[in-house]
Design a protein around this motif. Structure first.
Motif, PDB file in Angstrom:
ATOM      1  N   LEU A 147     -91.084  18.989  74.029  1.00  0.00           N
ATOM      2  CA  LEU A 147     -90.002  19.696  74.719  1.00  0.00           C
ATOM      3  C   LEU A 147     -90.476  20.293  76.043  1.00  0.00           C
ATOM      4  N   GLU A 148     -91.672  20.854  76.016  1.00  0.00           N
ATOM      5  CA  GLU A 148     -92.187  21.540  77.203  1.00  0.00           C
ATOM      6  C   GLU A 148     -92.273  20.623  78.425  1.00  0.00           C
ATOM      7  N   MET A 149     -92.644  19.363  78.200  1.00  0.00           N
ATOM      8  CA  MET A 149     -92.780  18.435  79.318  1.00  0.00           C
ATOM      9  C   MET A 149     -91.396  18.128  79.909  1.00  0.00           C
ATOM     10  N   ILE A 150     -90.408  17.958  79.054  1.00  0.00           N
ATOM     11  CA  ILE A 150     -89.049  17.699  79.550  1.00  0.00           C
ATOM     12  C   ILE A 150     -88.530  18.914  80.322  1.00  0.00           C
ATOM     13  N   LEU A 151     -88.833  20.091  79.799  1.00  0.00           N
ATOM     14  CA  LEU A 151     -88.375  21.313  80.473  1.00  0.00           C
ATOM     15  C   LEU A 151     -88.950  21.425  81.883  1.00  0.00           C
ATOM     16  N   LYS A 152     -90.249  21.135  82.014  1.00  0.00           N
ATOM     17  CA  LYS A 152     -90.869  21.224  83.334  1.00  0.00           C
ATOM     18  C   LYS A 152     -90.233  20.221  84.288  1.00  0.00           C
ATOM     19  N   ALA A 153     -90.015  19.002  83.801  1.00  0.00           N
ATOM     20  CA  ALA A 153     -89.383  17.986  84.648  1.00  0.00           C
ATOM     21  C   ALA A 153     -87.963  18.409  85.010  1.00  0.00           C
ATOM     22  N   ALA A 154     -87.254  18.960  84.045  1.00  0.00           N
ATOM     23  CA  ALA A 154     -85.851  19.339  84.273  1.00  0.00           C
ATOM     24  C   ALA A 154     -85.739  20.392  85.374  1.00  0.00           C
ATOM     25  N   LYS A 155     -86.699  21.310  85.407  1.00  0.00           N
ATOM     26  CA  LYS A 155     -86.637  22.374  86.422  1.00  0.00           C
ATOM     27  C   LYS A 155     -86.761  21.817  87.827  1.00  0.00           C
ATOM     28  N   LEU A 156     -87.443  20.692  87.970  1.00  0.00           N
ATOM     29  CA  LEU A 156     -87.586  20.066  89.283  1.00  0.00           C
ATOM     30  C   LEU A 156     -86.601  18.915  89.455  1.00  0.00           C
ATOM     31  N   GLU A 157     -85.745  18.709  88.466  1.00  0.00           N
ATOM     32  CA  GLU A 157     -84.743  17.630  88.496  1.00  0.00           C
ATOM     33  C   GLU A 157     -85.371  16.249  88.646  1.00  0.00           C
ATOM     34  N   ILE A 158     -86.485  16.036  87.983  1.00  0.00           N
ATOM     35  CA  ILE A 158     -87.098  14.705  87.960  1.00  0.00           C
ATOM     36  C   ILE A 158     -86.309  13.863  86.953  1.00  0.00           C
ATOM     37  N   PRO A 159     -85.746  12.727  87.394  1.00  0.00           N
ATOM     38  CA  PRO A 159     -84.790  12.036  86.526  1.00  0.00           C
ATOM     39  C   PRO A 159     -85.385  11.080  85.491  1.00  0.00           C
ATOM     40  N   ILE A 160     -86.648  10.672  85.659  1.00  0.00           N
ATOM     41  CA  ILE A 160     -87.204   9.628  84.786  1.00  0.00           C
ATOM     42  C   ILE A 160     -88.583  10.047  84.271  1.00  0.00           C
ATOM     43  N   ILE A 161     -88.762  10.014  82.965  1.00  0.00           N
ATOM     44  CA  ILE A 161     -90.046  10.361  82.347  1.00  0.00           C
ATOM     45  C   ILE A 161     -90.485   9.204  81.465  1.00  0.00           C
ATOM     46  N   ILE A 162     -91.702   8.758  81.699  1.00  0.00           N
ATOM     47  CA  ILE A 162     -92.218   7.565  81.024  1.00  0.00           C
ATOM     48  C   ILE A 162     -93.545   7.919  80.374  1.00  0.00           C
ATOM     49  N   SER A 163     -93.685   7.607  79.097  1.00  0.00           N
ATOM     50  CA  SER A 163     -94.898   7.993  78.372  1.00  0.00           C
ATOM     51  C   SER A 163     -95.494   6.823  77.607  1.00  0.00           C
ATOM     52  N   LYS A 164     -96.808   6.842  77.482  1.00  0.00           N
ATOM     53  CA  LYS A 164     -97.479   5.846  76.661  1.00  0.00           C
ATOM     54  C   LYS A 164     -97.199   6.107  75.187  1.00  0.00           C
ATOM     55  N   SER A 165     -96.848   7.345  74.870  1.00  0.00           N
ATOM     56  CA  SER A 165     -96.864   7.772  73.470  1.00  0.00           C
ATOM     57  C   SER A 165     -95.481   8.167  72.973  1.00  0.00           C
ATOM     58  N   ALA A 166     -95.487   8.892  71.870  1.00  0.00           N
ATOM     59  CA  ALA A 166     -94.252   9.225  71.165  1.00  0.00           C
ATOM     60  C   ALA A 166     -93.602  10.476  71.734  1.00  0.00           C
ATOM     61  N   PRO A 167     -92.289  10.470  71.839  1.00  0.00           N
ATOM     62  CA  PRO A 167     -91.600  11.725  72.131  1.00  0.00           C
ATOM     63  C   PRO A 167     -91.258  12.444  70.827  1.00  0.00           C
ATOM     64  N   THR A 168     -91.070  13.751  70.897  1.00  0.00           N
ATOM     65  CA  THR A 168     -90.603  14.503  69.726  1.00  0.00           C
ATOM     66  C   THR A 168     -89.072  14.488  69.688  1.00  0.00           C
ATOM     67  N   SER A 169     -88.535  14.928  68.546  1.00  0.00           N
ATOM     68  CA  SER A 169     -87.073  14.959  68.390  1.00  0.00           C
ATOM     69  C   SER A 169     -86.420  15.871  69.421  1.00  0.00           C
ATOM     70  N   LEU A 170     -87.025  17.037  69.674  1.00  0.00           N
ATOM     71  CA  LEU A 170     -86.418  17.972  70.638  1.00  0.00           C
ATOM     72  C   LEU A 170     -86.483  17.413  72.058  1.00  0.00           C
ATOM     73  N   SER A 171     -87.554  16.702  72.373  1.00  0.00           N
ATOM     74  CA  SER A 171     -87.654  16.169  73.736  1.00  0.00           C
ATOM     75  C   SER A 171     -86.574  15.110  73.957  1.00  0.00           C
ATOM     76  N   VAL A 172     -86.298  14.305  72.935  1.00  0.00           N
ATOM     77  CA  VAL A 172     -85.226  13.307  73.065  1.00  0.00           C
ATOM     78  C   VAL A 172     -83.866  14.006  73.170  1.00  0.00           C
ATOM     79  N   ALA A 173     -83.660  15.012  72.324  1.00  0.00           N
ATOM     80  CA  ALA A 173     -82.372  15.720  72.348  1.00  0.00           C
ATOM     81  C   ALA A 173     -82.146  16.369  73.718  1.00  0.00           C
TER      82      ALA A 173
END
Lengths: 263, 263
Positions: free
Chosen positions: A208-234
């Motif tokens: 969730l924390e990574m999505i929150l940081k991106a959201a504050k800067l309005e970064i529209p696309i996040i790409i990861s090698k690994s798994a997202p958590t349920s809250l990050s997807v929500a």
């Protein structure tokens, strides 16, 4: 200051002991940030790009809105101290406390369920017509994972890259994922790089924390090698952020807002 | 509440799109801890063993010294709220703020270099005559890594196991490493398990924070599948904690205080 530290270790393999073998450790470094002469936080980080880290941290914590808010920055690398002076000296101290800020700032009352919890984070959806092709995603992930000699030598850092639809713009590494993202954000602020049409590429998991940081800067696309958590997807779904995970070989999973992914 | 959440993803493989494929996500869950009716922190965690997590968190933050300090515990799992009442109601609020506590409590002045930084953490060396054999370390690591179906299905959790020189005693998992360790510690406090002769086995990396949590409970042996950071090695050496890393196959690296490792 080097990103690694030499260390003697005792190796045991198949019962045989080899004492005093030279190994590299990833350097973890305490950076204490003083904001207008008051101590704000001590970040445990990799000792490079410390100005970018400080600026990004202040921004994602909501303490500054652009690098123009900073009137002076002084780094004492040996002592591990970054002193920042801002134009506005009235930044409320109560809303600090590093990684916990978003959660701490939630009103002090019962939050009923996940949807209300996400509401309470108080982020706006990201509007961006930016797109990226899957070929580029595979390329950029390969470059990102290949970037860090420290990762190859110690297994102990995370890399976060910034890119647009055509090219990689920068890569930052750190012992902590959130610091690496703060470095990307800080450097972008210092260089006046517009983030609303960019993507970030993460070597690590998406919480969730990574999505929150991106959201504050309005970064529209996040790409990861690994798994997202349920809250990050929500949260990505709710904030109109495109979230891609498990980018490996020629495969990927699109978890949210796939309309920005072309193939 | 399940540890995973079903989710539809769009998979792309070799340019072919498969929409609406069922995938499992690791569940990330916000648990807000209220201590004596004041909100303390919101932990993002896996929704199991939440009492152990709360007790362990309060202990590693230095807010309680044993589970006997707690006079009531009430969990509303649906709302994500744990309410704790302690005997002593005068626990100073200023020293809270979750993961940051040790760093925040450092005196607000310049800290000159790493040695002084480590001094400022104010931990005592661990005295323990406990030992563990390398065969057991390999066995326990295998069991620990094999423990979690969630890890196998989602790649998104960390496992921390508690063991003595002969057997594994418990394994806890969580989306965050530090929560998994707090669960081990909390459960041990609730069951009055003596920790000064035990070892913990970590599936993830070892950062300063993990050593600090172990040090507070005087756990003498820390074993990890992965890499330690430079600060974690420096602190383990200083606090007389045995630190083993990169336990893979039949190999391991001993980074600090190897006298407790037998082979």
């Amino acid at each position: 200051m080097g990103k690694t530290v030499e260390c003697k270790v005792c190796k045991i393999e198949e019962g045989i002991e080899k004492p005093d073998v030279d190994e590299l450790l990833v350097r973890e470094y305490p950076l204490s940030i003083f904001l207008n002469e008051k101590k704000l936080a001590t970040l445990l980080c990799s000792p490079e790009n410390l100005k970018a880290l400080t600026v990004g941290f202040l921004r994602t914590e909501g303490l500054i809105s652009s690098s123009a808010d900073i009137v002076s920055f002084n780094l004492n690398e040996e002592k591990g101290i970054a002193e920042v002076e801002t134009k506005n000296k009235d930044i409320a101290r109560e809303s600090f406390f590093s990684k916990k800020i978003d959660l701490e700032s939630i009103k002090e009352q019962a939050i009923d369920g996940i949807e209300n919890f996400l509401d309470s984070l108080n982020c706006e959806p990201v509007e961006s017509s930016s797109e990226i092709h899957t070929d580029k995603i595979f390329d950029f992930m390969r470059i990102n994972l290949d970037y860090s000699d420290v990762f190859k030598n110690t297994g102990g850092v995370h890399c976060v890259a910034l890119c647009d639809s055509k090219q990689m713009l920068a890569v930052y590494e750190d012992v902590a994922r959130h610091n690496a993202l703060d470095k990307v954000i800080g450097e972008s602020l210092m260089k006046n790089i517009f983030l609303k049409d960019k993507a970030v590429i993460l070597s690590g998991r998406v919480s969730l924390e990574m999505i929150l940081k991106a959201a504050k800067l309005e970064i529209p696309i996040i790409i990861s090698k690994s798994a997202p958590t349920s809250l990050s997807v929500a949260l990505a779904k709710r904030l109109n952020i495109t979230l891609v995970g498990f980018v490996r070989g020629n495969k990927m999973n699109i978890y949210a807002n796939g309309y920005r992914i072309k193939h």
